[in-house]
Design a protein around this motif. Structure first.
Motif, mmCIF file in Angstrom:
data_model
loop_
_atom_site.group_PDB
_atom_site.id
_atom_site.type_symbol
_atom_site.label_atom_id
_atom_site.label_comp_id
_atom_site.label_asym_id
_atom_site.label_seq_id
_atom_site.Cartn_x
_atom_site.Cartn_y
_atom_site.Cartn_z
ATOM 1 N N TRP A 145 -29.626 -53.437 -14.332
ATOM 2 C CA TRP A 145 -28.745 -52.636 -13.481
ATOM 3 C C TRP A 145 -29.472 -51.932 -12.356
ATOM 4 O O TRP A 145 -28.861 -51.195 -11.581
ATOM 5 C CB TRP A 145 -28.022 -51.561 -14.309
ATOM 6 C CG TRP A 145 -27.340 -52.057 -15.515
ATOM 7 C CD1 TRP A 145 -27.821 -52.043 -16.770
ATOM 8 C CD2 TRP A 145 -26.042 -52.650 -15.595
ATOM 9 N NE1 TRP A 145 -26.913 -52.588 -17.631
ATOM 10 C CE2 TRP A 145 -25.806 -52.966 -16.938
ATOM 11 C CE3 TRP A 145 -25.055 -52.948 -14.647
ATOM 12 C CZ2 TRP A 145 -24.630 -53.564 -17.367
ATOM 13 C CZ3 TRP A 145 -23.885 -53.532 -15.066
ATOM 14 C CH2 TRP A 145 -23.684 -53.843 -16.416
ATOM 15 N N ILE A 205 -28.190 -51.258 -8.781
ATOM 16 C CA ILE A 205 -26.937 -50.548 -8.527
ATOM 17 C C ILE A 205 -27.106 -49.057 -8.763
ATOM 18 O O ILE A 205 -27.619 -48.629 -9.795
ATOM 19 C CB ILE A 205 -25.808 -51.081 -9.439
ATOM 20 C CG1 ILE A 205 -25.650 -52.583 -9.217
ATOM 21 C CG2 ILE A 205 -24.503 -50.346 -9.176
ATOM 22 C CD1 ILE A 205 -24.835 -53.263 -10.259
ATOM 23 N N LEU A 206 -26.651 -48.266 -7.781
ATOM 24 C CA LEU A 206 -26.697 -46.820 -7.965
ATOM 25 C C LEU A 206 -25.379 -46.361 -8.542
ATOM 26 O O LEU A 206 -24.328 -46.502 -7.922
ATOM 27 C CB LEU A 206 -26.953 -46.134 -6.631
ATOM 28 C CG LEU A 206 -28.412 -46.078 -6.218
ATOM 29 C CD1 LEU A 206 -28.545 -45.385 -4.891
ATOM 30 C CD2 LEU A 206 -29.245 -45.375 -7.278
ATOM 31 N N GLU A 207 -25.435 -45.866 -9.741
ATOM 32 C CA GLU A 207 -24.207 -45.402 -10.373
ATOM 33 C C GLU A 207 -24.467 -44.078 -11.061
ATOM 34 O O GLU A 207 -25.576 -43.561 -11.061
ATOM 35 C CB GLU A 207 -23.707 -46.450 -11.351
ATOM 36 C CG GLU A 207 -24.812 -46.895 -12.296
ATOM 37 C CD GLU A 207 -24.277 -47.578 -13.526
ATOM 38 O OE1 GLU A 207 -23.219 -47.140 -14.013
ATOM 39 O OE2 GLU A 207 -24.903 -48.522 -13.990
ATOM 40 N N ILE A 264 -19.621 -55.877 -14.558
ATOM 41 C CA ILE A 264 -19.267 -54.733 -15.378
ATOM 42 C C ILE A 264 -18.479 -55.152 -16.621
ATOM 43 O O ILE A 264 -18.114 -54.331 -17.455
ATOM 44 C CB ILE A 264 -18.457 -53.745 -14.485
ATOM 45 C CG1 ILE A 264 -18.814 -52.299 -14.773
ATOM 46 C CG2 ILE A 264 -16.982 -53.968 -14.569
ATOM 47 C CD1 ILE A 264 -18.306 -51.374 -13.679
ATOM 48 N N PHE A 281 -20.096 -52.948 -2.301
ATOM 49 C CA PHE A 281 -20.259 -53.312 -3.706
ATOM 50 C C PHE A 281 -20.497 -52.040 -4.530
ATOM 51 O O PHE A 281 -19.840 -51.812 -5.542
ATOM 52 C CB PHE A 281 -21.435 -54.280 -3.855
ATOM 53 C CG PHE A 281 -21.621 -54.773 -5.261
ATOM 54 C CD1 PHE A 281 -20.973 -55.913 -5.693
ATOM 55 C CD2 PHE A 281 -22.433 -54.081 -6.155
ATOM 56 C CE1 PHE A 281 -21.123 -56.359 -6.989
ATOM 57 C CE2 PHE A 281 -22.586 -54.517 -7.453
ATOM 58 C CZ PHE A 281 -21.931 -55.664 -7.877
ATOM 59 N N THR A 282 -21.431 -51.211 -4.070
ATOM 60 C CA THR A 282 -21.721 -49.954 -4.776
ATOM 61 C C THR A 282 -20.462 -49.102 -4.895
ATOM 62 O O THR A 282 -20.199 -48.508 -5.950
ATOM 63 C CB THR A 282 -22.795 -49.159 -4.006
ATOM 64 O OG1 THR A 282 -23.906 -50.017 -3.780
ATOM 65 C CG2 THR A 282 -23.228 -47.941 -4.768
ATOM 66 N N PHE A 317 -18.080 -50.694 -7.341
ATOM 67 C CA PHE A 317 -18.686 -50.590 -8.662
ATOM 68 C C PHE A 317 -18.430 -49.201 -9.248
ATOM 69 O O PHE A 317 -17.981 -49.063 -10.383
ATOM 70 C CB PHE A 317 -20.188 -50.859 -8.568
ATOM 71 C CG PHE A 317 -20.860 -50.932 -9.912
ATOM 72 C CD1 PHE A 317 -21.079 -52.147 -10.528
ATOM 73 C CD2 PHE A 317 -21.255 -49.771 -10.586
ATOM 74 C CE1 PHE A 317 -21.669 -52.220 -11.774
ATOM 75 C CE2 PHE A 317 -21.852 -49.833 -11.827
ATOM 76 C CZ PHE A 317 -22.061 -51.059 -12.431
ATOM 77 N N ASN A 318 -18.683 -48.190 -8.463
ATOM 78 C CA ASN A 318 -18.507 -46.825 -8.958
ATOM 79 C C ASN A 318 -17.049 -46.495 -9.239
ATOM 80 O O ASN A 318 -16.740 -45.806 -10.212
ATOM 81 C CB ASN A 318 -19.108 -45.826 -7.979
ATOM 82 C CG ASN A 318 -20.600 -45.657 -8.194
ATOM 83 O OD1 ASN A 318 -21.024 -45.052 -9.170
ATOM 84 N ND2 ASN A 318 -21.397 -46.237 -7.328
ATOM 85 N N ASN A 370 -16.122 -48.562 -12.336
ATOM 86 C CA ASN A 370 -16.865 -47.995 -13.460
ATOM 87 C C ASN A 370 -16.239 -46.671 -13.921
ATOM 88 O O ASN A 370 -16.113 -46.411 -15.116
ATOM 89 C CB ASN A 370 -18.324 -47.789 -13.064
ATOM 90 C CG ASN A 370 -19.193 -47.466 -14.251
ATOM 91 O OD1 ASN A 370 -18.959 -47.980 -15.344
ATOM 92 N ND2 ASN A 370 -20.184 -46.607 -14.055
#
Lengths: 226, 441
Positions: A179, A182-184, B306, B336-337, B340-341, B344
């Motif tokens: 991962w 990716i910044l999460e 994910i 994408f980020t 994704f967030n 998520n």
């Protein structure tokens, strides 16, 4: 294989050195650009790990100088600057890879292995693990004739464990690998455990998957006879 | 209101006012001048006739006894009338009046005065015809009106042209220095030609300010670079140290476990710094917008990435995505980020066995992407705070350092995408993104 570590942070250079020595490399360290320039001029290396932020030298200049001087080493650029521009510039100038700091030492080792394989045409496309076969090109896992339906992440996980066989990989190292880009918002997630659980479940339908060991409290390991 | 319009309006108004005043008072003034002139003439005549009577007797003027308009010229422009009367007047008086000459009613300027001759009081009336003068006055009025209108129009046109010419440098300053520059890196310092000192001063001040902003911007960029280097380097050292100790077979298991905890903390620190750097870099526009992204494809990519998190919580996902929605001039990795967030989060704050639905559809020429979850939801008072950095609301079993949505917000702003969040506690939340038509193809 000979590695030159060009890094002004002595403490980090020391860690790199001790890790690479364990991995079987011969290491030399240069803490300044001038020192590095001299060493590059005199010796031939297989790898030069180059920190861009040197106090007395622009890393890019050093790279250019070395390439012009006929240095055959593969360059891996290490930098905390992390700007996309730097990455493109480095790769355009003939660097073989680029690792933004901080990075996992395992990641460095994988990249170095990949470069060596590429250089010597040893592109191993099949990895055998206890009766299972991983096809790197097609990203698939087989057991005999049967194909094991693994997801992208499960494949990456198995591949990384297999690359660093007989070593305990911590959950964090695995998370970083899978991962890392990716910044999460999450930390301390147990996704790696879920992935391993699923992977084991899938593999065990085709054969024995005891080779994926859980090292209590630390992480996972694939044991294979050397 | 634009300055040019204001000037024009003011000019029109002030000129109209002057014209109206002229129109109102000019006839009175002309009348006054004309009458004064006529009056002088009548008085002159009166004095002349009085003299004649004094020297030559009343017979000189008055040939008969009755009181008819005996003495007038053929054109009836003037007349003199003398008849005896009872009452004596003080002085003379002059007034307008209508007199009937052979059935013709004509306007006159009339002087009346009495005088005594042979112990008899006489009234002398001298009239000066006003027909011609009234005609002249009317013609004059009509022409004045037309002339004024033409004058008004011409001066207005001149005014507008000249004001426009005068304001040209100002418009250029606004366009080049204020409107066209969205970002400090694209400031325009070119000199705008003008000899109006006010504009020169304005331009110089703006340039000076732009230099200051650009300077501050560069310092900030530099600062971010330095911070990134200064903070990431020690993290790199620590991380490699931990890794080396953990890889050492001689390290006792209990030490390893403790180290692992420290490693996690370090990873968290690393992630926070990287996220702050990402946000700063986006805010400093250090990312390019050169990609074209099919939104459906990128959402599928995120879901693939994910997937396991969905299966782990047994969350079903319902996708109704438009194939044709391609976002032009964007940054693929940032989008994408962002997705994704968002997705998520929809998983993180969902209930086990919950649902997520993602829809995309056009609406009033905008393009909408809607992400709805059946999660814990939130109080409406919290919604406005969810994009603030390090803001966390207590949600059971969910961890994070409060930077997920700030990342989303920064990327949204960078791409000019609008967002609307609606939520109901215990029911779920909807994140509704609205893409402007200009970016869609």
């Amino acid at each position: 294989m000979k590695v030159l570590i060009v890094e002004d942070e002595r403490s980090f250079a020391k860690e790199l050195e001790s890790f690479l020595v364990k991995e079987g490399y011969q290491c030399e360290v240069a803490h300044t650009g001038n020192e590095a320039s001299e060493k590059i001029f005199v010796n031939a290396y297989d790898f030069i790990l180059l920190d861009l932020g040197l106090p007395d030298y622009d890393g890019f200049d050093l790279l250019e100088e070395a390439k012009e001087g006929g240095q055959i080493a593969s360059f891996i650029v290490l930098t905390a600057r992390g700007a996309t521009g730097d990455k493109i510039k480095g790769l355009n100038m003939g660097a073989d890879d680029y690792l933004p700091k901080p990075f996992s030492l395992l990641e460095l080792a994988s990249r170095m292995n990949a470069i060596t394989r590429r250089k010597h045409g040893l592109q191993k496309n099949i990895i055998k693990i206890h009766g299972f076969e991983m096809d790197i090109q097609n990203r698939s896992v087989h057991c005999g004739e049967a194909s094991v339906p693994v997801t992208k992440k499960e494949f990456d996980l198995l591949h990384y464990l297999a690359l660093h066989k007989n070593k305990v990989l911590t959950r964090l190292q695995l998370t970083e690998h899978i991962w890392g880009e990716i910044l999460e918002d999450d930390y301390e997630s147990n996704y790696i455990d879920v992935h391993v659980k699923n992977l084991r479940k899938k593999l065990s339908e085709y054969g024995n998957c005891d080779f994926i060991e859980t090292v209590r409290g630390i992480g996972y390991r694939i044991s294979m006879p050397k | 209101m634009k300055l040019l319009l204001k000037f024009t309006l003011f000019n029109t108004f002030s000129k109209m006012l002057i014209v109206a005043a002229l129109f109102l008072f000019l006839p009175t003034i002309i009348n006054k001048v004309v009458y004064e002139h006529i009056d002088n003439r009548i008085i002159g005549k009166m004095e002349k006739y009085l003299k004649i009577i004094k020297t030559g007797g009343i017979k000189e003027i008055k040939d008969d006894e009755n009181c008819s308009y005996g003495n007038y010229n053929l054109l009836k422009e003037e007349y003199i009338l003398v008849c005896s009367t009872e009452k004596q007047m003080g002085n003379y008086n002059i007034d307008n009046g209508i007199r009937n000459f052979e059935g013709e009613m004509l306007p006159y300027r009339i002087l009346n005065r009495t005088f005594v001759y042979d112990n008899q009081i006489y009234l002398m009336e001298i009239g000066e015809g006003l027909t011609a003068i009234n005609l002249l006055l009317n013609t004059l009025k009509a022409y004045t009106f037309k002339l004024m209108a033409v004058f008004l129009l011409i001066t207005l046109l001149l005014d507008v042209t000249f004001t426009r010419f005068l304001l040209m440098p100002l418009n250029r300053i606004i366009k080049r220095k204020l409107e066209q520059t969205k970002h400090p890196s694209s400031f325009d310092f070119s000199v705008i030609k003008t000899n109006t000192t006010d504009f020169k001063y304005l331009e110089e001040s703006i340039n000076e300010m732009m230099h200051k902003i650009q300077n501050a911007f560069n310092i900030e960029k530099e600062f971010i670079m330095n911070v990134s280097h200064e903070l990431l380097t020690p993290i790199t050292i620590l991380q490699s140290k931990f890794e080396n100790i953990l890889a050492d077979e001689n390290t006792p298991p209990d030490v390893s476990e403790k180290l692992l905890e420290s490693q996690k903390t370090l990873a968290r620190l690393n992630k926070i710094i990287k996220t702050l750097l990402l946000i700063s870099k986006i805010e400093n526009e250090q990312y390019l917008k050169e990609d074209s992204v099919n939104i459906k494809e990128i959402i599928y990519e995120v879901i693939e990435e994910i997937e396991e998190r969905l299966t782990e919580k047994n969350i079903s996902i319902d996708l109704k995505l438009n194939d044709e929605f391609v976002y032009q001039h964007c940054n693929r990795s940032l989008l994408f980020t962002m997705f994704f967030n968002l997705i998520n989060n929809a998983i993180k704050y969902n209930k086990p066995n919950g649902k997520i639905s993602i829809k995309s559809y056009p609406e009033n020429s905008n393009f909408i992407v809607e992400i709805t979850d059946t999660g814990v939801g939130m109080e409406s008072s919290n919604i406005e705070h969810i994009f603030e950095r390090f803001k966390r609301f207590e949600t059971k079993g969910v961890e994070g350092y409060g930077l997920g949505l700030p990342i989303v917000k920064t990327i949204l702003l960078f791409h000019n995408i609008d967002i609307l969040v609606t939520s109901e506690k215990g029911v779920g939340s909807t994140f509704r993104l609205s893409f402007a038509p200009s970016v869609i193809s």
